[in-house]
Design an enzyme around this catalytic site. Sequence first.
Site, PDB file in Angstrom:
ATOM      1  N   CYS A 277       0.839  -1.202   0.000  1.00 31.11           N
ATOM      2  CA  CYS A 277       0.000   0.000   0.000  1.00 31.11           C
ATOM      3  C   CYS A 277       0.874   1.253   0.000  1.00 31.11           C
ATOM      4  CB  CYS A 277      -0.978  -0.011   1.172  1.00 31.11           C
ATOM      5  SG  CYS A 277      -2.300   1.215   1.002  1.00 31.11           S
TER       6      CYS A 277
ATOM      7  N   ASP B 277      -3.400   1.194  10.145  1.00 30.90           N
ATOM      8  CA  ASP B 277      -4.572   2.048  10.383  1.00 30.90           C
ATOM      9  C   ASP B 277      -4.987   1.983  11.837  1.00 30.90           C
ATOM     10  OD1 ASP B 277      -4.713   1.601   7.340  1.00 30.90           O
ATOM     11  OD2 ASP B 277      -6.008   3.297   7.804  1.00 30.90           O
TER      12      ASP B 277
HETATM   13  C1  RUB Z   1      -3.842   3.205   3.667  1.00 29.25           C
HETATM   14  C2  RUB Z   1      -3.087   2.187   4.451  1.00 29.25           C
HETATM   15  C3  RUB Z   1      -1.804   2.650   5.070  1.00 29.25           C
HETATM   16  C4  RUB Z   1      -2.099   3.107   6.508  1.00 29.25           C
HETATM   17  C5  RUB Z   1      -0.885   3.794   7.121  1.00 29.25           C
HETATM   18  O1  RUB Z   1      -5.125   2.754   3.288  1.00 29.25           O
HETATM   19  O2  RUB Z   1      -3.506   1.070   4.647  1.00 29.25           O
HETATM   20  O3  RUB Z   1      -0.890   1.595   5.128  1.00 29.25           O
HETATM   21  O4  RUB Z   1      -3.172   4.004   6.529  1.00 29.25           O
HETATM   22  O5  RUB Z   1      -0.610   4.977   6.417  1.00 29.25           O
HETATM   23  P1  RUB Z   1      -6.097   3.757   2.490  1.00 29.25           P
HETATM   24  P2  RUB Z   1       0.247   6.137   7.104  1.00 29.25           P
HETATM   25  O6  RUB Z   1      -5.403   4.134   1.241  1.00 29.25           O
HETATM   26  O7  RUB Z   1      -7.338   2.963   2.281  1.00 29.25           O
HETATM   27  O8  RUB Z   1      -6.339   4.959   3.396  1.00 29.25           O
HETATM   28  O9  RUB Z   1       1.538   5.496   7.533  1.00 29.25           O
HETATM   29  O10 RUB Z   1       0.452   7.161   6.025  1.00 29.25           O
HETATM   30  O11 RUB Z   1      -0.534   6.657   8.266  1.00 29.25           O
END
Ligand code: RUB
Length: 305
Positions: free
Chosen positions: A131, A200
Site C-alpha cells: 500500500c 490504520d
Molecule cells: C492506507 C493504508 C496505510 C495506513 C498507514 O489505506 O492502509 O498503510 O493508513 O498509512 P487507504 P500512514 O489508502 O485505504 O487509506 O503510515 O500514512 O498513516
Amino acid sequence: MEEELNSLSPHEIAERIESMEIRGAAFIARAAASALKNAAVSFDDEDVDEFKKYMDEIKDLLISTRPSAVSLPNAIRYVLSGIDFEDVENAREKITKRSEDFIMNSHDAGKKIAEYGGKRLEDGDVILTHCNSSLAIGAIRYAWDSGKKISVIATESRPKRQGYITVRELSELGIPVSLIVDSAVRYFMTEIDHVYIGADSIASNGAVINKIGTSQVALCAHESRVPVTVCAETYKFSRATTFGDLIQIEERDPSEIVEPDDFPGVTIRNPVFDATSEKYIDAIITEKGVISPSSAYMIIEEMEE
Ligand code: RUB
C-alpha cells in the site's frame, strides 16, 4: 495538499476523507483535527449549546467516514478532550490550540519513527512495502538519506492501487524501486530482507489492521523468516479493543474492483483492510520507541484519556 486543509469546510474535509482523496491513517487524523478547528472557527453564533451540538455533529460525521482508521477518533478525542463548552469563544480557542498541537505532534512523531525505523535498515537491504504508508516510506527515506544503498519492492495494492503512489514517491527520491502485483509477494519473498508497513489501527493484543492483503504479506514473510516491521504513531492504537471491542473492517463499493453490471448475479465483496495477527509482527516502531506487539497494551495504558 495539507496546507489546503485550512481553507476547506469541515463537510468538504469529511467528503474528501470518505472519497479517499485524503487517505492514509496519519493524514486522515490530521485532516480530522483540521476539520474540527475549521468548524469551531467558522461557527457564527454565541449560543454555547448550539456550538456543542454543531461540534458533536461534525465529530460524528468525521468518525463515520473511515471506520477502520482508529487514528481518526483518537485525533478527535485529543482535540475535544478537556473542552468544557461553557463559553463559545473560550471553547473555540482551546479547540484551535489542541488541533494545532495534534497536527504538530503528528509530524514530530513521524520524524522520530522515520529515524528509529531508518536506523534498523542496513546497506544493501531489500525492503518490501504494501500500500502507501507515509510512515513506512519515511523510515525507508531516512535510511536512504543516511547513505544506505537500499532498494524497495512495492505491491500494487488492489483495488485502489496505492502502490502506484508509493513507487512514484520512492522513484522521485532516487530510491531503486520495483512494482509487483499483490499475488507476486510470495514469489519475491526470498529476495526480501525486511517488510516495512504502516497501520490504520493496532489492537491491544498487538494485532495490526492495515490495507487488505497485509496479513498475506506477513504470513509469507513469516514462512521465509523475514522480519515484519510496522511503523505507526501511538494514536493508531485502539483503546476500545482493551474493553473487548473489535475494529470494524471497512467494506467499500464493489465498483472499486470491477463494474458490477459486468457480472450479473455475482456478489462482489470489497473489504479494504485486514487484521494481521501479532504472531507475524516482529516490531512496532512508535515515536516512543520500538516495541514488540505484546507491549501494545502498555502504550494504550499510557494514552491520554
Ligand atoms: C492506507 C493504508 C496505510 C495506513 C498507514 O489505506 O492502509 O498503510 O493508513 O498509512 P487507504 P500512514 O489508502 O485505504 O487509506 O503510515 O500514512 O498513516
